[in-house]
Write an enzyme that holds these catalytic residues in place. Sequence first.
Site, short mmCIF file in Angstrom:
data_model
loop_
_atom_site.label_atom_id
_atom_site.label_comp_id
_atom_site.label_asym_id
_atom_site.label_seq_id
_atom_site.Cartn_x
_atom_site.Cartn_y
_atom_site.Cartn_z
N GLY A 101 -21.48 -2.26 -80.50
CA GLY A 101 -20.28 -1.80 -81.21
C GLY A 101 -20.53 -1.73 -82.71
O GLY A 101 -20.14 -0.76 -83.37
N ASP A 159 -26.66 -1.40 -64.95
CA ASP A 159 -25.44 -1.84 -64.25
C ASP A 159 -25.02 -0.76 -63.27
O ASP A 159 -25.01 0.43 -63.62
CB ASP A 159 -24.27 -2.04 -65.23
CG ASP A 159 -24.50 -3.17 -66.21
OD1 ASP A 159 -25.42 -3.96 -65.98
OD2 ASP A 159 -23.76 -3.23 -67.22
N LYS A 167 -40.70 -11.04 -78.82
CA LYS A 167 -41.01 -10.57 -77.47
C LYS A 167 -40.38 -9.20 -77.20
O LYS A 167 -39.15 -9.06 -77.24
CB LYS A 167 -40.49 -11.59 -76.45
CG LYS A 167 -41.31 -12.87 -76.44
CD LYS A 167 -42.69 -12.55 -75.92
CE LYS A 167 -43.56 -13.77 -75.75
NZ LYS A 167 -44.94 -13.39 -75.46
N THR A 168 -41.21 -8.21 -76.92
CA THR A 168 -40.67 -6.86 -76.69
C THR A 168 -40.59 -6.50 -75.21
O THR A 168 -40.09 -5.44 -74.87
CB THR A 168 -41.54 -5.78 -77.39
OG1 THR A 168 -42.83 -5.80 -76.79
CG2 THR A 168 -41.65 -6.04 -78.87
N CYS A 178 3.10 -11.93 -84.60
CA CYS A 178 3.68 -11.69 -83.28
C CYS A 178 4.20 -12.98 -82.64
O CYS A 178 5.29 -13.41 -82.97
CB CYS A 178 2.69 -10.94 -82.40
SG CYS A 178 3.56 -10.05 -81.09
N GLN A 219 7.39 -15.32 -83.75
CA GLN A 219 8.45 -15.81 -82.87
C GLN A 219 8.52 -17.33 -82.89
O GLN A 219 9.61 -17.91 -82.90
CB GLN A 219 8.21 -15.31 -81.44
CG GLN A 219 8.27 -13.78 -81.34
CD GLN A 219 7.87 -13.25 -79.96
OE1 GLN A 219 7.51 -14.00 -79.06
NE2 GLN A 219 7.94 -11.93 -79.80
N HIS A 240 1.48 -6.37 -85.82
CA HIS A 240 0.12 -6.86 -86.00
C HIS A 240 -0.57 -6.08 -87.13
O HIS A 240 -1.18 -5.05 -86.86
CB HIS A 240 -0.70 -6.62 -84.73
CG HIS A 240 -0.25 -7.39 -83.54
ND1 HIS A 240 -0.95 -8.46 -83.05
CD2 HIS A 240 0.80 -7.21 -82.70
CE1 HIS A 240 -0.34 -8.93 -81.97
NE2 HIS A 240 0.72 -8.19 -81.73
N GLU A 266 -3.23 -6.69 -88.54
CA GLU A 266 -4.69 -6.71 -88.44
C GLU A 266 -5.28 -5.44 -87.84
O GLU A 266 -6.42 -5.07 -88.13
CB GLU A 266 -5.18 -7.93 -87.64
CG GLU A 266 -4.85 -7.93 -86.14
CD GLU A 266 -3.45 -8.46 -85.83
OE1 GLU A 266 -2.66 -8.65 -86.78
OE2 GLU A 266 -3.15 -8.68 -84.65
N1 GLN Z 1 4.37 -13.17 -75.92
C1 GLN Z 1 5.12 -12.56 -76.97
C2 GLN Z 1 5.83 -11.30 -76.52
O1 GLN Z 1 5.47 -10.73 -75.52
C3 GLN Z 1 4.25 -12.25 -78.15
C4 GLN Z 1 3.20 -11.23 -77.86
C5 GLN Z 1 2.10 -11.22 -78.87
O2 GLN Z 1 1.88 -12.20 -79.57
N2 GLN Z 1 1.37 -10.11 -78.94
O3 GLN Z 1 6.74 -10.84 -77.17
#
Ligand code: GLN
Length: 542
Positions: A18, A148, A188-189, A382, A386, A508, A510
Amino acid sequence: MVKYIFVTGGVLSSVGKGILTSSIGKMLQARGLKPTVVKIDPYVNIDAGTMNPYMHGEVFVTDDGGETDLDLGWYERFLDLSLKQENNLTTGTVYRSVIEKERHGDFLGRCVQIVPHVTNEIKNRIKNVGKNSDVDVVLTEVGGTVGDIEGLPFLEAIRQMRVEEGYENTLYVHVALVPILDVTGEMKTKPLQHSVNELRRIGIQPDTIVARSPKMIDAETLRKIALFGTIPESAVFCSDNAETVYEVPLVLDNQGMGDFICRRLGLKYKSKDFSTWQKYVDAMINPDTEIKIALVGKYAGLTDSYVSMTEALRHGGAACRTKVCISYLEAENFERVPESVSELSKYDGVFVPYGFGPRGTEGKIAAIKYARENDIPFLGICYGFQLAVIEFARNVCGLTDANSTEINPETPYPVIDLMPEQRGIEIKGATMRLGAHKVVLKKDSLAYELFGQEVIYERHRHRFEVNLDYIEALKDKGLSFTGKSSDGRRMETLELPDKFFYFASQFHGEFKSRLGKPSPEYYGFIRGCVNRKLGNRNGSLS
Ligand code: GLN
């Protein structure tokens, strides 16, 4: 004419395909060329959405709501692309469409076979990505390891693409591990030679080989790889253990890999510029300062479960010239030994990531409480968002045993509850609230200061949300919901303005974070941690 580069891997998985694929993309971008990337995952699942992050690593979410393999995250972070569901191909998606076409009668009268029907479907999907995205090069990474069973139809399809698209338009890159023996210190190749042979047996002769090795390969090893791989020495490269993965494109380009690829595929370019990338890599390698972050999670044993989050924290770090050291702490440990939560005082910031189900939630809530009461910078994402609501409801609003109905369906105060449109959904695949949704931020808030605009689009993956019945009670005690969905009914960000840094989001950030363009909430968190460490409350860093 679109060019195609195929990346296969040998010896064992997780060898860094990746990162290599992303790095090839970066070398092309530095020359002003436009790449896109397709990831092939030979497993039978339709997507990664139903897989346990503990076994497979995190599920990456695209703008269009795809629940994809985490490698798409690497492509996006390196190349600043917004990829789509179609950029991730699995055996499941391919077979599903072939079978649907068969039922529809598209192959009427014929026997439907892996060659040509399945391989045609694979080739068309790869080519369509090229057609749909106005690019010079489509990079295709074949997941798993050569040999695979489940990867065979995909390798057969890419073999056929050489014949159809032409030698000058296709390039095979093979990456394999070159281990160093502890006893003799020898490179080691042999395993690499075997995987190249396996690839040839399928009909693919690699054009270039990348040795993945802990150290830069020596001249003798390089000669051997070239000889046994039947390629010139100038087509052998090495990716050694870099300080940061973001350095890999620079390491490979210095060895001439970018020039080799462009020459071989006849890709014309005027100049090459890595300066911005180099600047951020330097900031990561030579930081001015260092902070310690406690990531309090449930999948702490496999850091790939949190890879986008970890990288977003590092992007925030690079923007503040700060090294971010992350400790992955098992939330359940705070449940077993409640006093141990005080170990969080050793950290500059507490981060509570995404999650599902009850395990570890009480430990996470204890960590959030500790961060809030001791004014340690806090970022929740997330589930982290909560759980911050639950913690505040219980400990500040006095709603004893407040909870999410995901954790305790019988809670007297369901401050987090299932979204109305989720009721009655039994099917698990791709049924959460997914992908980019509009979020409106309140002016004069930390959220607005961080994101710098009123309307943002951020990615989501959840079924539960803040219960509107409790908003007033939470607000009265000082919890500010500063970001909401456009109809105002869905809480998206929260903050405690009197704290050093206390912020959480339902979305999120990120997934849209890139080196050089960190997610604003992650950047703000790191900035908060550094400022607190240095003792300047309103210090700005950039
Ligand atoms: N479990 C929580 C929900 O479904 C939070 C999900 C998460 O953190 N992505 O709302």
